[in-house]
Motif scaffolding. Structure first.
Motif: not given
Length: 278
Positions: A115, A118-121, A123-124, A127, A198, A205
Motif C-alpha cells: 500500500f 503504491k501511495s504517495r506520502t 497524498e496520505l 488525507r 487533489k 507530495n
C-alpha cells in the motif's frame, strides 16, 4: 451528483459511530438549536408589536417600555442558549474528530508495505489532515447551520400559514426553483473542491519527496528542477482555487438574489394585499 445508495448510507451511519460516545451532548445541542431558532422567530413578532403599540393598534395592553423589556429578555435568553449550543457542538466535533484522526492513523499504520509503495506520502498526509478537517467543519458548523435554517424556514412557513395563507403559498411556490438551482451549484462546487484537494495533495507530495530525498537532489543539482516542478503544481492549485472561488461567488450571488428577491416579493405582495383590503 452521485445517487444516494445503500452503501453511501452505510458509510454515513458508520461515520456517526464516532459521535455516539457524545450523543447526549449532541442531542442537547440540537434541542438548544431548536429553542434558539424559535426564540429568533420572536424578533419579527416583537418588532411588529412595537409598531402596533406606537400606532395605538396593539391587542395587548403594553407600553413601549414593556415591549422593550420583553425584547431585552429575549436577547439575553437567545445569547445564553446560543453560547451553550456552540459549546456543546464544539465538544462533540472536537472529540469526535479526534477519534476519527486516531482511527484513520491506526488503520493507516497497519496497512501492508504494498500500500505504501503504491501511495504517495504527501497524498496520505493530505488525507489525514485536510480531509478530516473538512469533516470537522461539517460536524461543527455545516450540520448545525443546516438544521437551524431548516427550523427557521419551517417556523416561518407555519407562521405565514396561520396569519396569511396566501403568502405562505407564494413562498412555497418558489421552493422547487431554489432547490433545483442550489443542487446544480452544489454539484459544481463539490467537484471543484475535490479537484482542488487533489491538486493540493500533489503539491504536498512534491515537497515530501524532495525533503525525503534531499541528498539525491543536492547530489544531482536538481534544485532548479524541483522548484520548477513545485511551482507548476502551485500554479495549478491557484488556477483550480480561482475556479472554486468563482463557483462559490456565483452561489453567493444566487443566494443573495433569490432569497432577498423572494423576501422583497413577499413583502411587496403583503403590502399590495393590505392596500387592497385582502
Amino acid at each position: 451528483m452521485a445517487p444516494l445508495s445503500r452503501e453511501k448510507l452505510r458509510q454515513a451511519v458508520y461515520m456517526f459511530r464516532f459521535v455516539r460516545p457524545y450523543r447526549w451532548s449532541l442531542i442537547t445541542g440540537l434541542v438548544l438549536l431548536f429553542l434558539s431558532s424559535l426564540v429568533f422567530m420572536a424578533f419579527p413578532y416583537l418588532s411588529g408589536l412595537m409598531i402596533d403599540i406606537a400606532q395605538g393598534k396593539s391587542k395587548w395592553e403594553w407600553t413601549l417600555a414593556d415591549a422593550g423589556l420583553v425584547l431585552l429578555a429575549v436577547l439575553v435568553v437567545q445569547g445564553g442558549i446560543s453560547y451553550a449550543r456552540v459549546m456543546l457542538f464544539a465538544r462533540v466535533s472536537e472529540k469526535g474528530i479526534a477519534d476519527v484522526r486516531k482511527a484513520v492513523f491506526s488503520k493507516l499504520i497497519t496497512m501492508p508495505m504494498v500500500f505504501f509503495e503504491k501511495s504517495r506520502t504527501g497524498e496520505l498526509v493530505s488525507r489525514l489532515t485536510s480531509d478530516v478537517e473538512r469533516l470537522y467543519n461539517a460536524f461543527s458548523i455545516t450540520l448545525a447551520e443546516f438544521i437551524r435554517q431548516i427550523i427557521i424556514l419551517l417556523s416561518g412557513i407555519v407562521f405565514l400559514a396561520l396569519t396569511t395563507p396566501r403568502l405562505a403559498l407564494v413562498m412555497l411556490a418558489t421552493f422547487p426553483v431554489i432547490v433545483v438551482l442550489a443542487m446544480v451549484f452544489g454539484r459544481l462546487i463539490r467537484r471543484l473542491s475535490r479537484e482542488r484537494q487533489k491538486v493540493l495533495a500533489q503539491a504536498n507530495n512534491i515537497v515530501s519527496e524532495a525533503m525525503q530525498a534531499i541528498q539525491a537532489v543536492k547530489a544531482f543539482t536538481n534544485e532548479w528542477y524541483e522548484a520548477m516542478r513545485y511551482g507548476k503544481t502551485i500554479d495549478e492549485v491557484v488556477r483550480v482555487s480561482l475556479r472554486y472561488a468563482h463557483g462559490r461567488a456565483l452561489f453567493g450571488v444566487f443566494i443573495i438574489t433569490v432569497l432577498f428577491g423572494g423576501l422583497f416579493f413577499i413583502i411587496w405582495e403583503g403590502a399590495r394585499m393590505l392596500q387592497a383590503g385582502e
